[in-house]
Design an enzyme around this catalytic site. Structure first.
Site, PDB file in Angstrom:
ATOM      1  CG  ASP A   1      -2.211   0.895   1.058  1.00 44.24           C
ATOM      2  OD1 ASP A   1      -3.238   0.147   1.209  1.00 44.24           O
ATOM      3  OD2 ASP A   1      -1.706   2.038   0.819  1.00 44.24           O
TER       4      ASP A   1
ATOM      5  CE  LYS B   1     -18.952  -8.345  -3.919  1.00 39.91           C
ATOM      6  NZ  LYS B   1     -18.871  -9.150  -2.601  1.00 39.91           N
TER       7      LYS B   1
ATOM      8  CG  ASN C   1     -22.995  -7.820  -2.245  1.00 40.67           C
ATOM      9  OD1 ASN C   1     -23.061  -8.675  -1.574  1.00 40.67           O
ATOM     10  ND2 ASN C   1     -22.032  -6.935  -2.199  1.00 40.67           N
TER      11      ASN C   1
ATOM     12  CB  CYS D   1     -21.175  -4.342   0.155  1.00 42.55           C
ATOM     13  SG  CYS D   1     -19.594  -4.609   0.524  1.00 42.55           S
ATOM     14  CG  PHE D   2     -26.064  -5.044   1.017  1.00 42.08           C
ATOM     15  CD1 PHE D   2     -25.259  -6.158   0.477  1.00 42.08           C
ATOM     16  CD2 PHE D   2     -26.967  -5.546   2.161  1.00 42.08           C
ATOM     17  CE1 PHE D   2     -25.205  -7.309   0.836  1.00 42.08           C
ATOM     18  CE2 PHE D   2     -26.778  -6.753   2.631  1.00 42.08           C
ATOM     19  CZ  PHE D   2     -25.979  -7.742   2.121  1.00 42.08           C
TER      20      PHE D   2
ATOM     21  NE  ARG E   1     -16.510   1.199   4.642  1.00 39.89           N
ATOM     22  CZ  ARG E   1     -15.632   0.276   3.932  1.00 39.89           C
ATOM     23  NH1 ARG E   1     -15.051   0.697   2.690  1.00 39.89           N
ATOM     24  NH2 ARG E   1     -15.463  -0.755   4.403  1.00 39.89           N
TER      25      ARG E   1
HETATM   26  C1  UGA Z   1     -22.132  -8.241   2.271  1.00 41.76           C
HETATM   27  C2  UGA Z   1     -22.276  -9.728   1.855  1.00 41.76           C
HETATM   28  O1  UGA Z   1     -23.179 -10.493   2.931  1.00 41.76           O
HETATM   29  C3  UGA Z   1     -21.209 -10.499   1.493  1.00 41.76           C
HETATM   30  O2  UGA Z   1     -21.430 -11.680   0.964  1.00 41.76           O
HETATM   31  C4  UGA Z   1     -20.161  -9.543   0.797  1.00 41.76           C
HETATM   32  O3  UGA Z   1     -19.081 -10.265   0.253  1.00 41.76           O
HETATM   33  C5  UGA Z   1     -20.035  -8.249   1.172  1.00 41.76           C
HETATM   34  O4  UGA Z   1     -21.304  -7.212   1.470  1.00 41.76           O
HETATM   35  C6  UGA Z   1     -19.188  -7.289   0.174  1.00 41.76           C
HETATM   36  O5  UGA Z   1     -19.607  -7.127  -0.809  1.00 41.76           O
HETATM   37  O6  UGA Z   1     -18.143  -7.144   0.395  1.00 41.76           O
HETATM   38  P1  UGA Z   1     -21.287  -7.174   4.830  1.00 41.76           P
HETATM   39  O7  UGA Z   1     -21.774  -5.934   4.081  1.00 41.76           O
HETATM   40  O8  UGA Z   1     -19.983  -7.162   5.322  1.00 41.76           O
HETATM   41  O9  UGA Z   1     -21.463  -8.265   3.419  1.00 41.76           O
HETATM   42  O10 UGA Z   1     -22.320  -7.738   5.793  1.00 41.76           O
HETATM   43  P2  UGA Z   1     -23.630  -8.329   5.788  1.00 41.76           P
HETATM   44  O11 UGA Z   1     -23.781  -9.329   6.897  1.00 41.76           O
HETATM   45  O12 UGA Z   1     -24.100  -8.938   4.497  1.00 41.76           O
HETATM   46  O13 UGA Z   1     -24.893  -7.405   6.521  1.00 41.76           O
HETATM   47  C7  UGA Z   1     -25.012  -5.993   5.534  1.00 41.76           C
HETATM   48  C8  UGA Z   1     -26.321  -5.185   6.369  1.00 41.76           C
HETATM   49  O14 UGA Z   1     -27.441  -6.045   6.428  1.00 41.76           O
HETATM   50  C9  UGA Z   1     -25.716  -4.987   7.834  1.00 41.76           C
HETATM   51  O15 UGA Z   1     -26.358  -3.783   8.390  1.00 41.76           O
HETATM   52  C10 UGA Z   1     -26.756  -5.953   8.676  1.00 41.76           C
HETATM   53  O16 UGA Z   1     -27.171  -5.748   9.859  1.00 41.76           O
HETATM   54  C11 UGA Z   1     -27.988  -6.171   7.695  1.00 41.76           C
HETATM   55  N1  UGA Z   1     -28.847  -7.385   7.675  1.00 41.76           N
HETATM   56  C12 UGA Z   1     -28.138  -8.455   7.310  1.00 41.76           C
HETATM   57  C13 UGA Z   1     -30.107  -7.351   8.181  1.00 41.76           C
HETATM   58  O17 UGA Z   1     -30.542  -6.059   8.575  1.00 41.76           O
HETATM   59  N2  UGA Z   1     -30.952  -8.535   8.046  1.00 41.76           N
HETATM   60  C14 UGA Z   1     -30.165  -9.694   7.800  1.00 41.76           C
HETATM   61  O18 UGA Z   1     -30.974 -10.671   7.993  1.00 41.76           O
HETATM   62  C15 UGA Z   1     -29.086  -9.730   7.523  1.00 41.76           C
END
Ligand code: UGA
Length: 437
Positions: A17, A200, A204, A256-257, A326
């Site tokens: 980095d 990918k 998501n 991510c989402f 984030r």
């Molecule tokens: C998400 C994906 O789950 C991963 O597979 C992906 O690799 C990642 O994005 C990425 O693109 O890097 P992440 O954002 O780290 O992972 O965490 P999640 O567990 O997916 O949670 C995302 C959000 O959804 C959190 O705010 C969580 O609290 C919320 N969530 C999750 C809910 O409100 N309800 C659920 O049932 C699950």
């Protein structure tokens, strides 16, 4: 990279980095991110076959395979602002590789990128005057924060996309060999480049869609007396639906989402599919509404005014077991409450106070109504209401009777994660509200 180093002691992994402070942190006892189990993985391999360095040029020369894992934030300016991915860092890395490479390389896209980015990388590195050959592969990451080590150790699948040419197949086989050290072969999928890049974003988008769907139903549950957890359990038993990712919440957050869906919608529009873009934009709008609904419910249940009332916000990270904030729903909730002139006091076990203030108000801004407490009890003392926004385990076992004793009556508790026992809290004397109940 730490996981690869741990699982394949014969492979030398060097993470580079330009940010010297960041590299120094990776070489220190305090890693720059909080992720359960990561310390052990890094410490097991660091100095053996895992190295952290600022020598970008030297390590490009030395490497056979180069993973590109730079940031791809949402563009904030120009065409596609607010939705398209900003690829300046990817492009800059491609140019740096072309500049310093002295032998053929396999370049692996690890960053989440829009479909067809590999083509841009290939064009940039391919225009070198040294006659070198570069194969570009797509290898998106599916780990989730908070469970990263577990996800990496035992992934549902590893996805590798490459060109269906002899050179592309050979490069894919080389990367398959790396993962096959610990991932069963049948879980390592190879596809063409574009399928891999697109998968990918689609994974998501589908995950976010499930959460938005159950969150939208939570509003109906609140209106009708149905219980969203019971509904989720009942529908999740259908093997076609499945039980995971149906937990209603104050809204999804994370880096991510939202970013990936916006990226997907931009992609759809770029390829002349505005209706498809509009469909997926709906998933983000549903999430925005859910975050607003939670704050609005707090105001409504506090007799339509929170002005000068103290409200404790428990949790600020976008989910438990991470210090990442984030797009955290907590940011929106705090802003909405401050707009109503509430006195908001936040506590999070892992997020530093300065970051909480900067996230809510903007860098360098302050507002006497926003404070950060060193623990949950201080945050809740004297509050009219408590809002649980992140599902940290410690919030399940707080001494709520003790907390209630410090609060003006009637004391309210809003569970934005449905993690505490509402019946028990009502018995204690709280006015208790949960998502979808
Ligand atoms: C998400 C994906 O789950 C991963 O597979 C992906 O690799 C990642 O994005 C990425 O693109 O890097 P992440 O954002 O780290 O992972 O965490 P999640 O567990 O997916 O949670 C995302 C959000 O959804 C959190 O705010 C969580 O609290 C919320 N969530 C999750 C809910 O409100 N309800 C659920 O049932 C699950």
């Amino acid at each position: 990279m730490a996981m690869i180093a741990q699982k394949a002691p014969d492979i030398r992994v060097t993470v580079v980095d330009m940010n010297a402070g960041r590299i120094a942190a990776w070489n220190s006892d305090t890693l720059p991110i909080y992720e359960p189990g990561l310390d052990d993985v890094v410490k097991a391999a660091r100095g053996r076959n895992l190295f952290f360095s600022t020598d970008v040029a030297g390590q490009i020369k030395a490497a056979d395979i180069i993973f590109v894992a730079v940031n791809t934030p949402t563009k904030t300016y120009g065409v596609g602002a607010g939705r398209a991915a900003d690829l300046r860092y990817v492009e800059s890395v491609a140019r740096t590789i072309a500049e310093h490479a002295e032998s053929d390389k396999i370049i692996v896209e690890k960053s989440t990128i829009p479909v067809k980015t590999a083509e841009s990388i290939k064009t940039i590195v391919g225009s070198n005057a040294k006659g070198l050959k570069f194969e570009v592969l797509s290898n998106p990451e599916f780990l989730a924060e908070g469970t990263a080590v577990r996800d990496l150790e035992n992934p549902d699948r590893v996805l590798i996309g490459g060109e269906r040419t002899p050179g592309g197949e050979k490069a894919m086989a080389a990367l398959v060999d790396v993962y096959a050290r610990w991932v069963p072969r049948e879980r390592i999928i190879t596809t063409n480049l574009w399928s891999s890049e697109l998968s990918k974003l689609v994974a998501n988008a589908f995950l976010a869609q499930r959460i938005s769907s159950i969150n939208s139903i939570s509003a109906l549950c609140e209106a009708t007396g149905a219980d969203v957890d019971e509904v989720a359990n009942a529908i999740g038993k259908d093997s076609r639906i499945g039980p995971k990712f149906l937990k209603a919440s104050v809204g999804f957050g994370g880096s991510c989402f939202q970013k990936d869906i916006l990226n997907l919608t931009y992609l759809c529009e770029s390829f002349g599919l505005p209706e498809v873009a509009a469909d997926w934009t709906g998933v983000v709008s549903m999430n925005d509404r859910q975050k607003k609904r939670f704050a609005a419910r707090i105001v409504k249940e506090l007799f339509n005014t929170v002005a000068d009332k103290k409200i404790a916000v428990l949790g600020f990270a976008f989910k438990k077991d991470t210090n990442d904030t984030r797009e955290s729903a907590a940011i929106n909730v705090c802003r909405d409450l401050l707009a109503e002139h509430a006195n908001v006091c936040v506590y999070d076990p892992k997020v530093p106070a300065a970051e909480i203030v900067a996230d809510v108000l903007g860098q360098g801004q302050s507002n006497a109504r926003l404070t950060v407490a060193p623990d949950a009890y201080t945050a809740c003392a004297g509050a009219h209401a408590i809002a649980i926004v992140t599902e940290w385990d410690e919030f399940k076992t707080l001494d709520y009777a003790r907390i209630l004793g410090t609060m003006p009556k009637p004391a309210c508790l809003f569970d934005g994660r449905n993690i505490v026992d509402g019946a028990a809290l009502r018995k204690l004397g709280f006015r208790f509200f949960a998502i979808g109940k």
